[in-house]
Scaffold this motif. Sequence first.
Motif, PDB file in Angstrom:
ATOM      1  N   MET A   1      15.633   6.749   5.350  1.00 23.23           N
ATOM      2  CA  MET A   1      14.754   6.223   4.311  1.00 23.23           C
ATOM      3  C   MET A   1      14.744   4.699   4.359  1.00 23.23           C
ATOM      4  O   MET A   1      15.795   4.066   4.442  1.00 23.23           O
ATOM      5  N   LYS A   2      13.554   4.116   4.299  1.00 17.80           N
ATOM      6  CA  LYS A   2      13.424   2.665   4.320  1.00 17.80           C
ATOM      7  C   LYS A   2      13.621   2.088   2.921  1.00 17.80           C
ATOM      8  O   LYS A   2      13.242   2.701   1.928  1.00 17.80           O
ATOM      9  N   ILE A   3      14.202   0.891   2.872  1.00 15.53           N
ATOM     10  CA  ILE A   3      14.403   0.168   1.616  1.00 15.53           C
ATOM     11  C   ILE A   3      13.661  -1.163   1.716  1.00 15.53           C
ATOM     12  O   ILE A   3      13.938  -1.957   2.625  1.00 15.53           O
ATOM     13  N   PHE A   4      12.716  -1.407   0.800  1.00 19.67           N
ATOM     14  CA  PHE A   4      11.970  -2.653   0.779  1.00 19.67           C
ATOM     15  C   PHE A   4      12.323  -3.425  -0.491  1.00 19.67           C
ATOM     16  O   PHE A   4      11.929  -3.020  -1.595  1.00 19.67           O
ATOM     17  N   ASP A   5      13.070  -4.525  -0.353  1.00 16.26           N
ATOM     18  CA  ASP A   5      13.319  -5.367  -1.514  1.00 16.26           C
ATOM     19  C   ASP A   5      12.081  -6.226  -1.773  1.00 16.26           C
ATOM     20  O   ASP A   5      11.038  -6.066  -1.121  1.00 16.26           O
ATOM     21  N   ALA A   6      12.177  -7.169  -2.718  1.00 17.67           N
ATOM     22  CA  ALA A   6      11.007  -7.957  -3.101  1.00 17.67           C
ATOM     23  C   ALA A   6      10.428  -8.725  -1.919  1.00 17.67           C
ATOM     24  O   ALA A   6       9.206  -8.714  -1.692  1.00 17.67           O
ATOM     25  N   ASP A   7      11.279  -9.395  -1.150  1.00 18.48           N
ATOM     26  CA  ASP A   7      10.788 -10.191  -0.027  1.00 18.48           C
ATOM     27  C   ASP A   7      10.161  -9.313   1.045  1.00 18.48           C
ATOM     28  O   ASP A   7       9.106  -9.650   1.609  1.00 18.48           O
ATOM     29  N   ALA A   8      10.789  -8.184   1.342  1.00 22.53           N
ATOM     30  CA  ALA A   8      10.254  -7.287   2.363  1.00 22.53           C
ATOM     31  C   ALA A   8       8.923  -6.670   1.919  1.00 22.53           C
ATOM     32  O   ALA A   8       8.001  -6.492   2.727  1.00 22.53           O
ATOM     33  N   THR A   9       8.825  -6.337   0.633  1.00 24.85           N
ATOM     34  CA  THR A   9       7.578  -5.775   0.103  1.00 24.85           C
ATOM     35  C   THR A   9       6.459  -6.797   0.200  1.00 24.85           C
ATOM     36  O   THR A   9       5.337  -6.496   0.624  1.00 24.85           O
ATOM     37  N   ARG A  10       6.766  -8.025  -0.162  1.00 29.85           N
ATOM     38  CA  ARG A  10       5.769  -9.108  -0.108  1.00 29.85           C
ATOM     39  C   ARG A  10       5.278  -9.300   1.332  1.00 29.85           C
ATOM     40  O   ARG A  10       4.074  -9.412   1.582  1.00 29.85           O
ATOM     41  N   LEU A 297      -3.418   5.260  -7.656  1.00 31.07           N
ATOM     42  CA  LEU A 297      -4.037   5.281  -6.328  1.00 31.07           C
ATOM     43  C   LEU A 297      -3.745   3.986  -5.584  1.00 31.07           C
ATOM     44  O   LEU A 297      -3.460   3.993  -4.388  1.00 31.07           O
ATOM     45  N   GLU A 298      -3.808   2.853  -6.294  1.00 27.63           N
ATOM     46  CA  GLU A 298      -3.571   1.552  -5.668  1.00 27.63           C
ATOM     47  C   GLU A 298      -2.127   1.415  -5.206  1.00 27.63           C
ATOM     48  O   GLU A 298      -1.857   0.887  -4.125  1.00 27.63           O
ATOM     49  N   ASP A 299      -1.186   1.893  -6.025  1.00 26.82           N
ATOM     50  CA  ASP A 299       0.224   1.862  -5.639  1.00 26.82           C
ATOM     51  C   ASP A 299       0.449   2.693  -4.379  1.00 26.82           C
ATOM     52  O   ASP A 299       1.150   2.269  -3.450  1.00 26.82           O
ATOM     53  N   LEU A 300      -0.137   3.881  -4.356  1.00 30.07           N
ATOM     54  CA  LEU A 300       0.044   4.764  -3.206  1.00 30.07           C
ATOM     55  C   LEU A 300      -0.559   4.139  -1.951  1.00 30.07           C
ATOM     56  O   LEU A 300       0.035   4.200  -0.867  1.00 30.07           O
ATOM     57  N   ALA A 301      -1.722   3.512  -2.096  1.00 31.26           N
ATOM     58  CA  ALA A 301      -2.357   2.868  -0.944  1.00 31.26           C
ATOM     59  C   ALA A 301      -1.454   1.790  -0.366  1.00 31.26           C
ATOM     60  O   ALA A 301      -1.302   1.679   0.858  1.00 31.26           O
ATOM     61  N   GLY A 302      -0.844   0.988  -1.241  1.00 25.21           N
ATOM     62  CA  GLY A 302       0.059  -0.049  -0.771  1.00 25.21           C
ATOM     63  C   GLY A 302       1.299   0.521  -0.113  1.00 25.21           C
ATOM     64  O   GLY A 302       1.745   0.040   0.932  1.00 25.21           O
ATOM     65  N   ALA A 303       1.864   1.557  -0.725  1.00 22.19           N
ATOM     66  CA  ALA A 303       3.085   2.158  -0.169  1.00 22.19           C
ATOM     67  C   ALA A 303       2.820   2.794   1.187  1.00 22.19           C
ATOM     68  O   ALA A 303       3.652   2.673   2.115  1.00 22.19           O
ATOM     69  N   VAL A 304       1.679   3.473   1.337  1.00 19.83           N
ATOM     70  CA  VAL A 304       1.349   4.087   2.631  1.00 19.83           C
ATOM     71  C   VAL A 304       1.125   3.017   3.692  1.00 19.83           C
ATOM     72  O   VAL A 304       1.511   3.180   4.850  1.00 19.83           O
ATOM     73  N   LEU A 305       0.503   1.911   3.296  1.00 20.93           N
ATOM     74  CA  LEU A 305       0.320   0.791   4.231  1.00 20.93           C
ATOM     75  C   LEU A 305       1.662   0.291   4.749  1.00 20.93           C
ATOM     76  O   LEU A 305       1.807  -0.037   5.922  1.00 20.93           O
ATOM     77  N   MET A 306       2.666   0.263   3.879  1.00 27.64           N
ATOM     78  CA  MET A 306       3.992  -0.168   4.277  1.00 27.64           C
ATOM     79  C   MET A 306       4.642   0.851   5.204  1.00 27.64           C
ATOM     80  O   MET A 306       5.427   0.473   6.099  1.00 27.64           O
ATOM     81  N   GLN A 307       4.340   2.105   5.010  1.00 24.99           N
ATOM     82  CA  GLN A 307       4.895   3.173   5.849  1.00 24.99           C
ATOM     83  C   GLN A 307       4.195   3.248   7.194  1.00 24.99           C
ATOM     84  O   GLN A 307       4.807   3.554   8.226  1.00 24.99           O
ATOM     85  N   GLU A 308       2.887   2.921   7.188  1.00 27.59           N
ATOM     86  CA  GLU A 308       2.083   2.990   8.403  1.00 27.59           C
ATOM     87  C   GLU A 308       1.401   1.643   8.639  1.00 27.59           C
ATOM     88  O   GLU A 308       0.186   1.518   8.495  1.00 27.59           O
ATOM     89  N   PRO A 309       2.154   0.598   8.962  1.00 27.22           N
ATOM     90  CA  PRO A 309       1.551  -0.733   9.092  1.00 27.22           C
ATOM     91  C   PRO A 309       0.537  -0.803  10.238  1.00 27.22           C
ATOM     92  O   PRO A 309       0.598  -0.049  11.170  1.00 27.22           O
TER      93      PRO A 309
END
Length: 309
Positions: A1-10, A297-309
Motif C-alpha cells: 500500500m502506498k502512503i502519500f503525505d502532504a508533500d507527496a500528494t502535492r 467524484l473529484e476526490d476519487l479522480a485525484g486519487a486514481v490519478l495518483m495511483q495511475e500517473p
Amino acid sequence: MKIFDADATRAALPFEHLIPALRERFAQGCVVPPRHVHEVPVPGGEPFTSLIMPAWVPGRYYGVKTINIAPGNAARGLPGLHASYLLCDGSTGAPLAVIDGDVLTHRRTAAASALAAQWLAPEDAKHLLVVGAGQIARLLPEAYRCVRGIEQVSLWARDPGKAQALAEALRAQGLPVAAVTDLQAACAAADIVSCATLATEPIVHGAWLRPGTHLDLIGSFTPAMREADDDCFAGASIWVDTEEALQKSGELLEPMGRGVFRHEDVRGTLEMLSRGEVPGRTSAGERTVFKSVGTGLEDLAGAVLMQEP
C-alpha cells in the motif's frame, strides 16, 4: 500500500494533469452516495463533526474520504479540519493508497473551478481576482493559468495583512500577484472573480461586475454561508458542479427563495459540460456564475490519478 503525505500528494497532483483527470471522470461518471455526517462526542469537551464521503467506479476503484471538523481546535493551536483518503481496489476491497486528504481536497477544489472556467470564462480573460487568502485561494492563480492566459492577479482578503503576505509568497513563486484593498474597484476590473472564503454575508456585489465577467463561488457549502449578493445571479447564466449545490448552498437557496432565479434556470453541471451535452458561454458579454460545493467524484479522480500517473 502506498502512503502519500502532504508533500507527496502535492507533487503527485499538478494542475496540468489534475484538471483533465477531473474532466474525464465527470464525463465517464462514478457512483457517489450521499455523504454521512456524524457528531462525535468528546467527554468534557466540545464534540467534533465527522464527514464520510465514499465514491467508486464499479469493479475498478473504491475510495472514501473522512473529514473531521473540530472548531475547538483553534484554542489548542491546531487546524480545525483534518482529512484523509483511502483508495481501494474496486473488486477485492484491498487498500491501495492512503492520501493526505487536506491537500487532495484543496487541489481538486481549485482544479474544479479551473475546469468550469474552460467553458465559462471569457476566452481572452487575462485578469483574475482572488477573494480570500486561505489554502484554496493560494492555489487558484496556478490552476487558472492552466486554462486561461492570466497575466494579472489581484488578491483581496478581509485582513489586508494576510492578503499582502500571500501575494508576496505567490510572487516568490513567479506568479503576477498584487494585493488590493478596494474590492469594488477590483471586481470591476477583473475578467474572472474567484471567491474562496468562509463568508456568511455577501462580500461581492453584482453591481460591481461588468458584462462578460465570470464569477466563481467556492466558499458557501452550507445554507448559512454566502459570498455573493442576489444581484450577482440576476440576469446571469448560472452553473453548478453538481445538483447537490442547489440543496445545500445558501448562495443559491436564498436567492431562489426570493425568486431571483428558479431551479430550472440553472444551465447545467460539470458532468453535462464534460460530456458535451450543453454549451458553456455563448457570447462575450454574457455574465456567468459557477457555484461549487465539492463532490466525492473529484476526490476519487485525484486519487486514481495518483495511483495511475
